[in-house]
Structure formats: C-alpha cells, structure tokens
Enzyme design. Structure first.
Site, mmCIF file in Angstrom:
data_model
loop_
_atom_site.group_PDB
_atom_site.id
_atom_site.type_symbol
_atom_site.label_atom_id
_atom_site.label_comp_id
_atom_site.label_asym_id
_atom_site.label_seq_id
_atom_site.Cartn_x
_atom_site.Cartn_y
_atom_site.Cartn_z
ATOM 1 N N LYS A 142 0.861 -1.188 0.000
ATOM 2 C CA LYS A 142 0.000 0.000 0.000
ATOM 3 C C LYS A 142 0.894 1.233 0.000
ATOM 4 O O LYS A 142 1.736 1.395 0.886
ATOM 5 C CB LYS A 142 -0.885 0.031 1.245
ATOM 6 C CG LYS A 142 -2.146 -0.779 1.105
ATOM 7 C CD LYS A 142 -3.118 -0.368 2.203
ATOM 8 C CE LYS A 142 -4.372 -1.197 2.183
ATOM 9 N NZ LYS A 142 -5.296 -0.791 3.267
ATOM 10 N N GLU A 184 0.467 -0.629 16.322
ATOM 11 C CA GLU A 184 0.203 -1.539 15.198
ATOM 12 C C GLU A 184 0.515 -2.986 15.586
ATOM 13 O O GLU A 184 -0.136 -3.919 15.131
ATOM 14 C CB GLU A 184 1.008 -1.128 13.956
ATOM 15 C CG GLU A 184 0.659 0.257 13.379
ATOM 16 C CD GLU A 184 -0.592 0.279 12.490
ATOM 17 O OE1 GLU A 184 -1.315 -0.741 12.386
ATOM 18 O OE2 GLU A 184 -0.856 1.351 11.900
ATOM 19 N N LYS A 226 0.693 -10.379 8.441
ATOM 20 C CA LYS A 226 0.371 -9.463 7.346
ATOM 21 C C LYS A 226 0.584 -10.152 5.993
ATOM 22 O O LYS A 226 -0.248 -10.030 5.092
ATOM 23 C CB LYS A 226 1.227 -8.198 7.422
ATOM 24 C CG LYS A 226 0.901 -7.233 6.299
ATOM 25 C CD LYS A 226 0.898 -5.808 6.711
ATOM 26 C CE LYS A 226 0.346 -4.928 5.603
ATOM 27 N NZ LYS A 226 0.472 -3.502 5.905
ATOM 28 N N GLU A 236 -7.475 -5.519 -1.088
ATOM 29 C CA GLU A 236 -8.420 -5.181 -0.029
ATOM 30 C C GLU A 236 -9.865 -5.246 -0.481
ATOM 31 O O GLU A 236 -10.642 -4.309 -0.302
ATOM 32 C CB GLU A 236 -8.102 -3.781 0.538
ATOM 33 C CG GLU A 236 -8.795 -3.558 1.876
ATOM 34 C CD GLU A 236 -8.290 -2.316 2.595
ATOM 35 O OE1 GLU A 236 -7.079 -2.154 2.726
ATOM 36 O OE2 GLU A 236 -9.138 -1.534 3.035
ATOM 37 N N ARG A 240 -8.361 -8.261 3.900
ATOM 38 C CA ARG A 240 -7.327 -7.260 4.186
ATOM 39 C C ARG A 240 -7.867 -6.074 4.963
ATOM 40 O O ARG A 240 -7.124 -5.406 5.692
ATOM 41 C CB ARG A 240 -6.652 -6.795 2.883
ATOM 42 C CG ARG A 240 -5.491 -5.847 3.150
ATOM 43 C CD ARG A 240 -4.596 -5.617 1.943
ATOM 44 N NE ARG A 240 -3.472 -4.765 2.328
ATOM 45 C CZ ARG A 240 -2.405 -4.518 1.589
ATOM 46 N NH1 ARG A 240 -2.306 -5.067 0.394
ATOM 47 N NH2 ARG A 240 -1.441 -3.736 2.014
ATOM 48 N N ASN A 244 -7.268 -2.765 9.079
ATOM 49 C CA ASN A 244 -7.622 -1.381 9.383
ATOM 50 C C ASN A 244 -8.286 -1.228 10.750
ATOM 51 O O ASN A 244 -8.887 -0.188 11.027
ATOM 52 C CB ASN A 244 -8.543 -0.816 8.294
ATOM 53 C CG ASN A 244 -7.800 -0.604 7.000
ATOM 54 O OD1 ASN A 244 -6.674 -0.129 6.994
ATOM 55 N ND2 ASN A 244 -8.414 -0.982 5.893
ATOM 56 N N HIS A 247 -8.414 2.105 12.446
ATOM 57 C CA HIS A 247 -7.966 3.105 11.481
ATOM 58 C C HIS A 247 -9.062 4.054 11.014
ATOM 59 O O HIS A 247 -8.771 5.172 10.608
ATOM 60 C CB HIS A 247 -7.307 2.426 10.265
ATOM 61 C CG HIS A 247 -5.916 1.939 10.541
ATOM 62 N ND1 HIS A 247 -5.627 1.009 11.519
ATOM 63 C CD2 HIS A 247 -4.704 2.263 9.985
ATOM 64 C CE1 HIS A 247 -4.325 0.768 11.536
ATOM 65 N NE2 HIS A 247 -3.747 1.510 10.630
ATOM 66 N N HIS A 251 -7.939 7.615 11.499
ATOM 67 C CA HIS A 251 -7.753 8.588 10.419
ATOM 68 C C HIS A 251 -8.536 9.868 10.686
ATOM 69 O O HIS A 251 -8.098 10.967 10.334
ATOM 70 C CB HIS A 251 -8.171 7.990 9.078
ATOM 71 C CG HIS A 251 -7.219 6.954 8.553
ATOM 72 N ND1 HIS A 251 -7.513 6.148 7.477
ATOM 73 C CD2 HIS A 251 -5.974 6.605 8.962
ATOM 74 C CE1 HIS A 251 -6.486 5.332 7.241
ATOM 75 N NE2 HIS A 251 -5.545 5.581 8.125
ATOM 76 N N HIS A 264 0.530 8.623 13.775
ATOM 77 C CA HIS A 264 -0.421 7.652 13.231
ATOM 78 C C HIS A 264 -0.714 6.537 14.240
ATOM 79 O O HIS A 264 -1.877 6.189 14.482
ATOM 80 C CB HIS A 264 0.132 7.071 11.923
ATOM 81 C CG HIS A 264 -0.706 5.974 11.342
ATOM 82 N ND1 HIS A 264 -1.995 6.186 10.884
ATOM 83 C CD2 HIS A 264 -0.457 4.641 11.165
ATOM 84 C CE1 HIS A 264 -2.490 5.036 10.446
ATOM 85 N NE2 HIS A 264 -1.578 4.088 10.593
#
Lengths: 361, 361
Positions: A142, A184, A226, A236, A240, A244, A247, A251, A264
């Site tokens: 990505k 993460e 992953k 995705e 996948r 997220n 996220h 975001h 992040h």
C-alpha cells in the site's frame, strides 16, 4: 536473520528481519536492475543511516543518488512527492533505476507511490527504520500520499522487491515513536491472534526496553500475519480490511487535529479503544476485555482517550474512509479478542461510542 | 457496431466501435458497480456531448456527477488532476464509483490516472471523442500526466472497463485535430502493416471528408493491432515499444516548443518523418519509401518538417525518454515499410538526421 516470503499471484518478495543487516548489500544487489539506485530518506533518518547504506552499495560499484525530504506526516503531500520526481528527472533516472525508501511509514508510502508512478513504474526497496513501518506499512504494497480531505486518499497498490527490517535501527527511535509502532503490533493481536495478546502482555517491558531479540520476534509475528492476509487479498476486497482495525476512527483523529499532531500509531491506539468500546456495546466484548485492551495500550505508552472532535466532525471525517460503501461507513470491530470483523455500526451505538469515556471531555 | 476484445492476463475488456452509440447506456451499465458515476470532460467537449451521455445514464437511474476541466495538453498537469480529486472527495465518491472519461487523449490519460490513484484504484470507462484517442490512447491502459521536464513522465498502467468509440462524435472535430489523429493511424501502417499503408493512400480523401464507414474501418484496424500488441506486452517490456514510432522525436518537439504548441499527432508526424530519414540513412528504407511516407503525411494534412530545436536541445529532451536504457536513447525505426524495430542510433546518423531536410532551416 529470519526471512519471510510474501507470495502474490504475479510477484513474490522476501522480508528479511534481523540485526546489523542494513550494511549487507548482498540482500539488495539481486534487486538492482542496473548499477544505479536512488536512496530517499528524510532529514531525521538520513544523518543516522544513509551513509552506511550508501557505502555498502558503493563498495559493490553501485552509483547512488540521494534525496532527503522534510520529515513528518504533514509533508506526505504531492509537493513533497514532486521533489522526488524532480530529482529523478534532473538525474535522468530510467525505468530500470531502483528507488530505496530509507525511513518510516511516511517515507515508505511516498517512495512506493513515486516508484509506482515514475515512468509508470520503477522497482523499489523498503528499508523501514521505525517499528511501525517494520511491522506494517513496509509490507504489502500500500502506497499513498494524503489529500487535505483524507489520509492516503491518492495512492497505488505497488509491491516492493524486498524489505529489510534491521532491529538495530530502532536504537535511535524516540520512545514516543516506539510506542506508536507498538499500537500496530497490538493491532495484530486484537484482530487475529489472542495468543499474541498474552505474549505482548508478557513482553511489553522488554519491547519498550528495545530488547532486539524480543523486537525481532514481534516483527516476525506481525509480518507473518500481514503476509498471510495480503497474499489472500492484495487489493483489499475482503479480509485485508481487517488490518484497518482502529484506522477509521484513527484517520479521523489525524485529519481532525491536522496531520502530524497525533502520530499515526497514537491515533490508531485511540481508534482501537473506540472500536473496542463499540464492540462492547454490541455485546461482542465484555468489560474485562475492554479493560485488558486499555491496560495493554497503557503499558505500551499509548493514549486510550481520543480527542473530542465533536460528533458531526467525527462523522464528516469518517465519511471519507475508503471502506465507505453505498454511503455507509464500515468499521472493523472485534467479535471477540483476537477475532476482527467488518460491519456497519447502528447510529445509536456510534453515538454512544463517541460520547463514551474514551473521548476527552 | 463492431466489438473488439482486449485480453490481458488479469483482465479483459470490450472496445465498441460504431455510430450513434454514445447514448446507448446498455453498453456502460454492466460496468457500473453502483448507480453512481462521474463524467469528466473538458470545456470544449462538455457542451457538445455531456448532456446526451448524462441523460442516457440518468434514464437508467444512475446518479451523475460531472467535472469539466480546462482543455489542452498544457493542462495535463498535477494541478488539473487535483481538480478531479477535489471533486471526488467533495462528493464523497467511493472505491466503487466509476469515472467516465469523455474527451480526447488528454482527458483519457488524466482520468485514467486519476482512477488509478483515487483510493488506490476505482473503475473507469473511456469514451474517446477524437480520432487520435479512438485509435490509440483510449486503448491499452497507459495513463499519465506531464512533468515540466517530460511528457507522460508520471502515470500508471491501468486498464479501462470498456471503450466506446462513436464515429458520430468526429463530426465536430476540427480539421487540424482530425489530421493529428491520422498521424497515429498512419503510424500503425508504418510500424506493422504495409497493406494498411496502401489502404490509407486509397482512402485518405474519404477519411478527411469524415466518411463514417471508412473512419470506422480505420479505427477497427488500428484498435485490432493495438489490442494484439498490448495483449502480448501490457507493460512495454518488449514489442509494445513499437507503438512509440515517431514518439521519441515527437515528445522532444512537444517539450521543446512547450506542450500544446504542436498537437501531439503533429509532433508524431514530424517524428515519424525523422525516424524514416534515420532508417533511410541506415539503409533500411530507400528514397522512394521516404517520399511515400512524406506524401501520405502531406495528404493527411500533417507537417513533415520539424522545428529546429538545436542539436543539443534535441538530445537533452530525448534523454528523458522512457525508452532510455543505461544512458542510451533507443529509437523506433523502420526496418522496411510496415516493419518497425527498436534500436540505438549511431551518433553520426542522429546528427545527420537532425540536420536533414526534415528539420526547419
């Protein structure tokens, strides 16, 4: 050194995880189509690690061009990307010139996107220098830049030729950045491996003390998960999306406060806490599950209370999420600890979540 | 209506060629994942053809957003591309929203690149409105924007879901643009089909008079050749480079004079004449072959004498070509009429070509 492999229908590449491997040019040479490469880094990382990488390659006769970008999420823009294109064109870089991303997630995402677009695609290599990029963003292809209206809105799926994750580089990583990476890491446990949650609870002190062996094991477990997920669903369209977790809320925090205000990983931590709270309200998690997540995030040095953006602003920011489908925001929730699912949230649950104790008063 | 099919390893799509097919929504509906599409056009084409296309789709319950961009090669920039991203984000377009490119090569290339990048990839449809885009740029998935230092330097290989080539749209095409399109038509004959060169000599008057049946046959033959070549080599690692006959010189003309001064097709015509002259000097073509190419380009209303950029400037502009490999510029030449090859040019031949009668004094 441990080597994992990410297999996709039309490509496959190694992920090398180890100590003191930055200067091992043998790991990179097979992926240079010509004896020329461009190392792209930022003003923080370049003074630390550019020279040894450059020297190692030059010893093998590779001519190296370097590009140093400003550091930070708020520079993950078209303007910064254009600095890369300008350098490549000024130096007559060709379709067979390999780009090397030396930095964290921002550098990796931008260099990957530059590689995807320059002359419609040149090879690139990921050398992640932060825990966050080692466990997550450097693997899986990505790439993106931000748009003022949303994070990672402009990008491409474009795979690197090889990933080099050297634990020694984490020695210079500031504590706050290490914690952001741990967000993460914790994500992988919450979304797909309850046993890894227990392992993290047990090893959190060693991780924060930068024990290289323990860090390497965490990176290995995350990258293996992953690689497994991405190999099932590169673009995705399904599983996948579980990566997220946290996220969609995260975001919104980043966009709402301005990119770079919260790291992040910090925003993902806040977002995972909200995802946990929403999952609790739906009856998926119980109070002790939520407390356990809260304690693990605390132990990692991460925030568990998100800023109060205001309900309407939350909705507005989340409406730009890439998982929005037919106007409905789709969230990654926990059906139980270690088992994530994608679902819409009933409005009352979303409202209650965004007015819960995990939002600042 | 004739339908060709372009088959690639991981996708395949139809190219519909006919008359009065713009308003046939049935051709588009199978490729709309949701009942929402964005038609992107320019200030020249939108007043002519946007309304009928929009109305046809709306009759089938598709909600349509429209974006109208400024017209011209000098707007094929990041700034214009961002107008598309802004509109998509302002209107909360999702990963399943289809973009429709309604215009010539500049619109097709930009919308295709926007589709490749927006949320890392959304579906798009090509509705080419110029002869040049119908025979060439709308087919094969090359998308890009220009960089001040080089044409199409930033882009992606990204295939459309369907191509709709309606001959009726050529009725409003200015004569100069028609001629520019004929340059790419002639290119197909020169690179791979000597019989098509004879056919073009015979039908040039009918083509310039916009005889729809003859135009459709020319478009069909060009698209069939292009589909065949692209299906063998989507990413231009081999045979696809032959489609760049005249383009290495041509791109230098466009960049040297400033994008938009000469139309792309005009620059390709000048470039093909120089490729012919270089081929003659190498003994591949004889004088009468060169005269025949010159006469055909003249008959199509195209220039055969390129501007005098100065030898150093020619080399500088061509050094940015995407076919440059290990510092050497690679040219598409004619081994004989109807048979192109890729080769380097000895410096004396290049020098003589760029001082020949096909360069303005």
């Amino acid at each position: 050194m441990i080597t994992l492999n990410l297999s996709l229908p039309d490509t496959s590449y190694p992920i090398h995880i180890g100590q003191h491997i930055l200067g091992n040019a043998e790991l990179l040479l097979p992926y240079l189509k010509q004896k020329k490469a461009v190392i792209i880094s930022n003003t923080t990382v370049a003074p630390l690690y550019l020279a040894p990488l450059k020297a190692a390659l030059e010893q093998h006769g590779v001519s190296i061009l370097t590009v140093t970008l400003p550091d930070g999420e708020d520079f993950k823009t078209w303007e910064t990307l254009n600095l890369i294109f300008d350098a490549l064109l000024n130096n007559k870089c060709e379709r067979s010139t390999t780009l090397i991303a030396l930095g964290g997630g921002v550098i990796g995402d931008m260099v990957g996107f530059a590689a995807a677009c320059y002359q419609r695609g040149v090879p690139f290599i990921q050398v992640p220098t932060t825990l966050l990029s080692q466990v997550d963003s450097s693997v899986g292809g990505k790439t993106a830049i931000n748009h003022p209206q949303g994070k990672n809105m402009i990008g491409a799926f474009y795979q690197p030729k090889v990933v080099i994750a050297d634990m020694m580089l984490l020695d210079t990583l500031p504590e706050r950045e290490l914690s952001a990476g741990l967000a993460e890491v914790i994500k992988y446990g919450l979304l797909g491996d309850a046993g890894f949650i227990s392992w993290l609870e047990e090893h959190m002190a060693a991780l924060r003390a930068k024990d290289k062996t323990v860090l390497a094991e965490a990176v290995r477990r995350c990258c293996a998960m992953k690689a497994d997920i991405v190999s099932q669903d590169e673009r995705e369209s399904g599983v996948r999306a579980l990566l997220n977790l946290g996220h969609t809320f995260g975001h919104a925090i980043e966009a709402g406060l301005g990119f770079g205000t919260w790291l992040h990983g910090e925003a993902v931590a806040g977002g995972m806490m909200l995802a946990a709270e929403a999952s609790r309200q739906l009856g998926y998690l119980n109070d002790s599950d939520v407390s356990r997540i809260e304690a693990l995030l605390h132990a990692a040095g991460l925030p568990t209370v998100s800023p109060n953006l205001g309900y309407e602003a939350w909705l507005e920011h989340m409406s730009h999420d890439k998982k929005v489908s037919d106007g409905a925001i789709r969230f990654v929730l926990m059906r139980e600890l270690g088992h994530a699912i994608v679902a819409a949230l009933p409005e009352p649950v979303l409202h209650a979540t965004l007015h819960s104790r995990f939002i600042a008063k």
